[in-house]
Design a protein around this motif. Structure first.
Motif, PDB file in Angstrom:
ATOM      1  N   ARG A  18      -2.343   0.484  15.471  1.00  0.00           N
ATOM      2  CA  ARG A  18      -1.049   1.081  15.146  1.00  0.00           C
ATOM      3  C   ARG A  18      -0.223   1.424  16.390  1.00  0.00           C
ATOM      4  N   TRP A  26       1.103  -6.584  11.533  1.00  0.00           N
ATOM      5  CA  TRP A  26       0.948  -6.284  10.107  1.00  0.00           C
ATOM      6  C   TRP A  26       0.610  -4.813   9.901  1.00  0.00           C
ATOM      7  N   ASP A  27      -0.341  -4.304  10.676  1.00  0.00           N
ATOM      8  CA  ASP A  27      -0.727  -2.901  10.536  1.00  0.00           C
ATOM      9  C   ASP A  27       0.436  -1.968  10.857  1.00  0.00           C
ATOM     10  N   GLU A  29       3.613  -2.396  10.373  1.00  0.00           N
ATOM     11  CA  GLU A  29       4.698  -2.349   9.391  1.00  0.00           C
ATOM     12  C   GLU A  29       4.293  -1.662   8.089  1.00  0.00           C
ATOM     13  N   GLN A  30       3.027  -1.248   7.986  1.00  0.00           N
ATOM     14  CA  GLN A  30       2.558  -0.608   6.754  1.00  0.00           C
ATOM     15  C   GLN A  30       2.960   0.867   6.690  1.00  0.00           C
ATOM     16  N   ASP A  31       3.026   1.381   5.441  1.00  0.00           N
ATOM     17  CA  ASP A  31       3.233   2.810   5.225  1.00  0.00           C
ATOM     18  C   ASP A  31       2.304   3.256   4.102  1.00  0.00           C
ATOM     19  N   SER A  34       2.613   1.143   0.852  1.00  0.00           N
ATOM     20  CA  SER A  34       2.147  -0.249   0.915  1.00  0.00           C
ATOM     21  C   SER A  34       0.630  -0.342   1.018  1.00  0.00           C
ATOM     22  N   ILE A  35       0.000   0.689   1.570  1.00  0.00           N
ATOM     23  CA  ILE A  35      -1.451   0.686   1.737  1.00  0.00           C
ATOM     24  C   ILE A  35      -2.164   1.193   0.473  1.00  0.00           C
ATOM     25  N   TYR A  38      -4.201  -1.181  -1.688  1.00  0.00           N
ATOM     26  CA  TYR A  38      -5.434  -1.626  -1.044  1.00  0.00           C
ATOM     27  C   TYR A  38      -6.519  -0.553  -1.174  1.00  0.00           C
TER      28      TYR A  38
END
Length: 278
Positions: A18, A26-27, A29-31, A34-35, A38
Motif C-alpha cells: 500500500r 491494484w492494492d 486503488e482498493q478501499d 471494494s475489498i 473478497y
C-alpha cells in the motif's frame, strides 16, 4: 521482504503493498467497499475447506482470511482511524470482558446463567459504546427498536430469512407447526403458477422470492439450516451430473451430444445406482 511466521511480517508486507510509488497498483486503488466482497468470499472458502476436511487447504484459506483483516486495518491506519493492534486489543478486551466466569471472579455458572450474564454485559457495552461516541464527537447511532433489528443485510439470503423469521417468532408471529408452513408452500407454488400464466416477470420473481422465504421457514421449524440443506442439494446434483458425464465418456460422447430424454434416463440410472450403493 521474506516470508515470516510472525504477524508483524504480514503487516509489513501489507504496508509495502500500500506504499504509494513503490507498492502494488491494484492494492493501492482498493478501499473498504471494494475489498469487502473478497472478505466475505474468503470466509466462505474457509468454511468450504472445513466442510471438505482439507486441513492443508484450511491453513491457506485462514491465511487469506487473515490478510483481509490486515488489509482493512492498514487502510484504517492510513486514514488515522485505527491500526491492527487496536483490532487485537478490541477483540481481546471483549473476550475477557464477556467471560468473567473464566477470566474474573465469577465461577461455577450454569449455561443458563452464562447466557443471562452475556446479555447483561452486551447491554453494558452498548451504553459504554454510546458514551465513547459522544466523547469522540461522533453522532449517536440511530437506534432501531424493531424486533428484527441487527440482522445483517450482508448475510446469505436464506440465512437472513431464517434469522428474520426466528426474530419474529419471539413475539408470537409464527406458525404453530411445520405442516402449516408446508400448506403455505403449496399456496406459494400456486401463486407462482398464476404469475407464470400472466407472463409478468416482476410478479414471477416476487413469487419465487416468497416461496424461498417460506422454504427457509420450513427449515427453521424442523431445526435445519437452510443454507446447509441447499448446499447438500447442490452437492447431490453435482455428484449425479458428473455421474452422467462419466457414463457418457465411456461411450465416447458428451452431455451436449445427447437429447434431454437421454440425459433424464441417465440421471435416473445414476440415481438408482446411488440408492443401490447406499
Amino acid at each position: 521482504m521474506k516470508p515470516s511466521r510472525e504477524i508483524d511480517g504480514l503487516i509489513a508486507i501489507m504496508a509495502a503493498l500500500r506504499t504509494p510509488g513503490t507498492g502494488c497498483p491494484w492494492d493501492l486503488e482498493q478501499d473498504f467497499a471494494s475489498i469487502a466482497p473478497y472478505t466475505v468470499e474468503e470466509a466462505y472458502e474457509v468454511a468450504d475447506a472445513i466442510a471438505r476436511g482439507d486441513k492443508l487447504d484450511l491453513k491457506d484459506e485462514l491465511g487469506d482470511l487473515l490478510l483481509q483483516v490486515v488489509f482493512h486495518a492498514r487502510m484504517a491506519e492510513e486514514e488515522g482511524s485505527f491500526a491492527f493492534p487496536d483490532v487485537v486489543q478490541a477483540i481481546t478486551s471483549k473476550l475477557i470482558r464477556r467471560h468473567p466466569h473464566v477470566f474474573g471472579d465469577v465461577r461455577d455458572l450454569s449455561p443458563a446463567e452464562v447466557k443471562v450474564l452475556w446479555h447483561r454485559i452486551k447491554a453494558e457495552e452498548k451504553t459504554a459504546k454510546a458514551a465513547a461516541r459522544e466523547a469522540a464527537g461522533l453522532p449517536p447511532l440511530q437506534e432501531d427498536r424493531s424486533v428484527l433489528a441487527g440482522v445483517p443485510h450482508t448475510l446469505p439470503a436464506l440465512t437472513r430469512a431464517w434469522k428474520l423469521q426466528a426474530r419474529a417468532s419471539t413475539v408470537g408471529f409464527d406458525w404453530n407447526n411445520a405442516r402449516l408452513v408446508l400448506d403455505k408452500i403449496r399456496e406459494e407454488t400456486q401463486e407462482i403458477d398464476e404469475a407464470l400464466a400472466s407472463g409478468d416477470k416482476a410478479a414471477i420473481q416476487e413469487e419465487i422470492g416468497d416461496l424461498l422465504f417460506v422454504v427457509a421457514n420450513l427449515a427453521r421449524h424442523v431445526n435445519a439450516d437452510p443454507e446447509g440443506c441447499l448446499n447438500a442439494a447442490n452437492a447431490k446434483f453435482e455428484r449425479r451430473f458428473k455421474g452422467i458425464e462419466e457414463q457418457l465418456e465411456t461411450q465416447g460422447r458428451s452431455a451436449k451430444d445427447v437429447t434431454l430424454d437421454e440425459l433424464e434416463a441417465l440421471w435416473q440410472r445414476v440415481k438408482q445406482d446411488e440408492k443401490a450403493g447406499g
